[in-house]
Design an enzyme around this catalytic site. Structure first.
Site, short mmCIF file in Angstrom:
data_model
loop_
_atom_site.label_atom_id
_atom_site.label_comp_id
_atom_site.label_asym_id
_atom_site.label_seq_id
_atom_site.Cartn_x
_atom_site.Cartn_y
_atom_site.Cartn_z
N ASP A 105 30.79 25.73 -12.08
CA ASP A 105 31.61 25.67 -10.87
C ASP A 105 32.26 27.04 -10.65
O ASP A 105 32.46 27.80 -11.60
CB ASP A 105 32.72 24.62 -11.03
CG ASP A 105 32.14 23.22 -11.22
OD1 ASP A 105 30.99 22.98 -10.79
OD2 ASP A 105 32.84 22.39 -11.82
N1 URA Z 1 31.17 20.59 -16.01
C1 URA Z 1 31.99 20.79 -14.95
O1 URA Z 1 32.70 19.89 -14.52
N2 URA Z 1 31.97 22.02 -14.38
C2 URA Z 1 31.24 23.05 -14.83
O2 URA Z 1 31.29 24.15 -14.28
C3 URA Z 1 30.40 22.82 -15.94
C4 URA Z 1 30.38 21.58 -16.51
#
Ligand code: URA
Length: 236
Positions: A105
């Protein structure tokens, strides 16, 4: 391989642009400018280096990279709301088709792999292949045993047919959690923590397989992966 092909395969633009770089004496081998685009060099087993405008480049058939992703960057070449992680890399990598191996993310930090080797990308992103990934999460509320047990036993996420369990969930402090998961589902860790009754405030990926994010690599910095790193990745 001739010099034009070396530059072309390493992402220095079209064949015409590569020939122009060479003709303009901007490319050197062993410290000596080479203006012959057809000159042959051994790129095989030994590490072959060339330099363009004084910057050294190793010849690599495929690029395998590790980036210490900072917050505020999207794992896309065409970002919607933030900067692209590709803005942290030399443009030659995007030019030669390097892509993110799975996504983090925009607000997640830490270990991000990138490569232009399609098989490698597929291997590490295929849902069939289970690779442990270790995340460090900062939670809004103090962690308790019930939450840790729920994460280890499995939590049901919206849209998933069955509960997803962490391989390991261990508190590293009152509000800090180390979570190991095998899958790579959308917002998986944040959703798991929410399903366990807490909230993820910050997320950092520390490890994929046996490969840990090097402590010396600053946020925003990248490095090539060598054979040892690739072995560690598979060994996890
Ligand atoms: N899980 C998440 O919620 N976000 C990420 O960026 C990676 C794994």
């Amino acid at each position: 391989m001739n010099l034009e092909s070396i530059l072309f395969t390493q992402g220095f633009g079209s064949r015409r642009q590569c020939r122009a770089l060479i003709a303009d004496a901007r490319v050197s081998i062993g410290g000596v400018a080479c203006t012959d685009a057809d000159a042959d060099f051994p790129t095989g087993d030994t590490a072959f280096f060339f330099s363009v405008d004084g910057v050294d480049w190793p010849y690599r058939e495929h690029a395998y990279l590790l980036l210490n992703k900072p917050a505020g960057y999207e794992c896309s070449r065409d970002p919607q709301h933030h900067l692209s992680v590709f803005s942290l890399l030399p443009p030659q990598f995007a030019e030669r088709g390097v892509q993110c191996v799975g996504r983090l993310d925009q607000d997640t930090t830490g270990l991000l792999l990138l490569s232009d080797d399609g098989k490698f990308v597929h291997l590490f992103t295929s849902p069939k292949r289970k690779v442990p990934k270790v995340y460090i999460a900062t939670t809004r509320h103090p962690l308790d045993d019930a939450q840790l047990s729920a994460l280890r036993d499995g939590v049901l996420l919206h849209g998933e047919p069955k509960p997803i369990a962490a391989v390991d969930a261990a508190a590293r402090g009152a509000n800090t959690l180390a979570l190991t998961v095998m899958e790579g589902k959308y917002h998986q860790v944040k959703r798991m923590i929410a399903a366990a009754g807490n909230r993820c405030e910050a997320l950092h990926r520390e490890r994929i397989g046996g490969l840990a994010l090097p402590e010396t690599l600053a946020p925003g910095a990248w490095q090539w992966l060598d054979e040892t790193d690739l072995g560690s990745l598979r060994s996890g």
